[in-house]
Scaffold this active site. Structure first.
Site, PDB file in Angstrom:
ATOM      1  N   ASP A  80      -1.665 -72.683 -20.168  1.00  0.00           N
ATOM      2  CA  ASP A  80      -0.980 -71.329 -19.780  1.00  0.00           C
ATOM      3  C   ASP A  80       0.086 -71.140 -19.699  1.00  0.00           C
ATOM      4  O   ASP A  80       0.930 -72.293 -18.688  1.00  0.00           O
ATOM      5  CB  ASP A  80      -2.178 -69.939 -18.950  1.00  0.00           C
ATOM      6  CG  ASP A  80      -1.242 -68.395 -19.748  1.00  0.00           C
ATOM      7  OD1 ASP A  80      -0.914 -68.060 -20.753  1.00  0.00           O
ATOM      8  OD2 ASP A  80      -2.348 -67.831 -18.986  1.00  0.00           O
ATOM      9  N   ASP A  83       6.448 -66.513 -17.334  1.00  0.00           N
ATOM     10  CA  ASP A  83       7.667 -66.545 -17.386  1.00  0.00           C
ATOM     11  C   ASP A  83       8.857 -66.364 -16.186  1.00  0.00           C
ATOM     12  O   ASP A  83       9.876 -66.429 -16.936  1.00  0.00           O
ATOM     13  CB  ASP A  83       8.333 -64.442 -17.717  1.00  0.00           C
ATOM     14  CG  ASP A  83       6.668 -64.188 -18.542  1.00  0.00           C
ATOM     15  OD1 ASP A  83       7.556 -64.106 -19.964  1.00  0.00           O
ATOM     16  OD2 ASP A  83       5.525 -63.381 -17.955  1.00  0.00           O
ATOM     17  N   GLU A 102      -5.507 -63.454 -17.398  1.00  0.00           N
ATOM     18  CA  GLU A 102      -5.482 -65.001 -17.508  1.00  0.00           C
ATOM     19  C   GLU A 102      -5.486 -64.979 -16.076  1.00  0.00           C
ATOM     20  O   GLU A 102      -5.748 -66.113 -15.898  1.00  0.00           O
ATOM     21  CB  GLU A 102      -3.655 -64.787 -17.817  1.00  0.00           C
ATOM     22  CG  GLU A 102      -3.450 -64.797 -19.275  1.00  0.00           C
ATOM     23  CD  GLU A 102      -1.653 -64.803 -19.320  1.00  0.00           C
ATOM     24  OE1 GLU A 102      -1.298 -65.091 -20.861  1.00  0.00           O
ATOM     25  OE2 GLU A 102      -0.681 -64.356 -18.374  1.00  0.00           O
TER      26      GLU A 102
HETATM   27  O1  LIG Z   1       1.201 -61.998 -21.150  1.00  0.00           O
HETATM   28  C1  LIG Z   1       1.513 -62.811 -21.281  1.00  0.00           C
HETATM   29  C2  LIG Z   1       1.460 -64.887 -20.578  1.00  0.00           C
HETATM   30  O2  LIG Z   1       1.490 -64.171 -19.209  1.00  0.00           O
HETATM   31  C3  LIG Z   1       2.688 -65.239 -20.959  1.00  0.00           C
HETATM   32  O3  LIG Z   1       2.131 -66.891 -20.929  1.00  0.00           O
HETATM   33  C4  LIG Z   1       3.523 -65.303 -20.398  1.00  0.00           C
HETATM   34  O4  LIG Z   1       4.852 -64.365 -21.114  1.00  0.00           O
HETATM   35  C5  LIG Z   1       4.478 -66.447 -21.109  1.00  0.00           C
HETATM   36  O5  LIG Z   1       4.949 -66.315 -22.250  1.00  0.00           O
HETATM   37  P1  LIG Z   1       5.802 -66.827 -23.175  1.00  0.00           P
HETATM   38  O6  LIG Z   1       4.849 -68.611 -23.313  1.00  0.00           O
HETATM   39  O7  LIG Z   1       5.575 -66.100 -25.059  1.00  0.00           O
HETATM   40  O8  LIG Z   1       7.100 -67.136 -23.165  1.00  0.00           O
END
Ligand SMILES: O=C[C@H](O)[C@H](O)[C@H](O)COP(=O)(O)O
EC number: 5.3.1.6
Length: 220
Positions: A80, A83, A102
């Site tokens: 996963d 942020d 998640e």
């Molecule tokens: O709700 C979304 C999740 O927690 C994502 O894993 C997180 O926001 C990171 O997303 P990205 O890889 O698009 O920056």
């Protein structure tokens, strides 16, 4: 893009035949799901659970065999994004509003591999406003209660209306500034009636893979 892809593809190298895999959500997890789809086409045998409706649809497109989370008790590896990741591997998640599912999937996983680009690595969490999923009933007062913990809460709006999660709830983005005691904050937020789950993941990650623009990766 290359940095996210590099980190995500590295994580997929840990996936072996027969495993149950948790599929994360977001633009970094996307690359892991794409690579897993290719490996499955090439003969890898796994089953997967999705952390969002978006990821579930992507997995279906790629013909990744899905299993319902209620049919299993344990997940071998979840890949996963995040942020923010701090020095102790605490995370802020939920930028896409998926952190509740998640976290449920992460809590069932023997290994949680977090894949990020270098911009997500911080010494202390808090530059990214903390997403908090709340029920719609009495949401105005739930927001006020959140503000008493020292944040500026902002109801997440998309297309001129409140953003709805896959679970039918709202998200409040809470700017706490630098977060000194993430574990205590996590407990305090989740103690407010009306809060479903916040985006702090305390000591849940078992591996962090950071991708760089030149395509290199660092594993921690
Ligand atoms: O709700 C979304 C999740 O927690 C994502 O894993 C997180 O926001 C990171 O997303 P990205 O890889 O698009 O920056």
């Amino acid at each position: 893009m290359e940095s996210k892809r590099a980190a995500a593809e590295k994580a997929v190298e840990y996936i072996r035949n027969g495993m149950i895999i948790g599929l994360g959500t977001g633009s970094t997890a996307y690359w892991a799901i794409q690579k897993l789809g290719i490996n499955i086409k090439d003969g890898l045998r796994v089953k997967a659970v999705a952390t969002s409706i978006h990821t579930e649809n992507l997995a279906k497109e790629l013909k990744i065999p899905l299993i319902s989370i209620s049919e299993i008790e344990e997940i071998d590896i979840t890949v996963d994004g995040a942020d923010e990741v701090d020095d102790e591997w605490n995370l802020i998640k939920g930028g896409g509003g998926a952190h509740l599912r998640e976290k449920i999937v992460a809590s069932m996983s023997k290994e949680l591999i977090i894949v990020v680009d270098e911009s997500k690595k911080v010494n202390r969490l808090g530059k990214f406003p903390l997403p908090v999923e709340i029920v719609i009933f009495n949401y105005e007062n739930t927001q006020k209660k959140l503000s008493t913990l020292g944040c500026v809460p902002q109801l997440r709006i998309r297309d001129n209306k409140p953003f709805l999660t896959d679970n039918g709830n709202y998200i409040v983005d809470c700017d706490f500034g630098s977060i000194g005691q993430p574990r205590e904050l996590h407990t305090a937020i989740n103690s407010i009636p009306g809060v479903v789950e916040n985006g702090l993941f305390i000591k849940m990650a078992t591996k962090v893979i950071i991708g760089y623009q030149d395509g290199s990766v660092k594993e921690q």
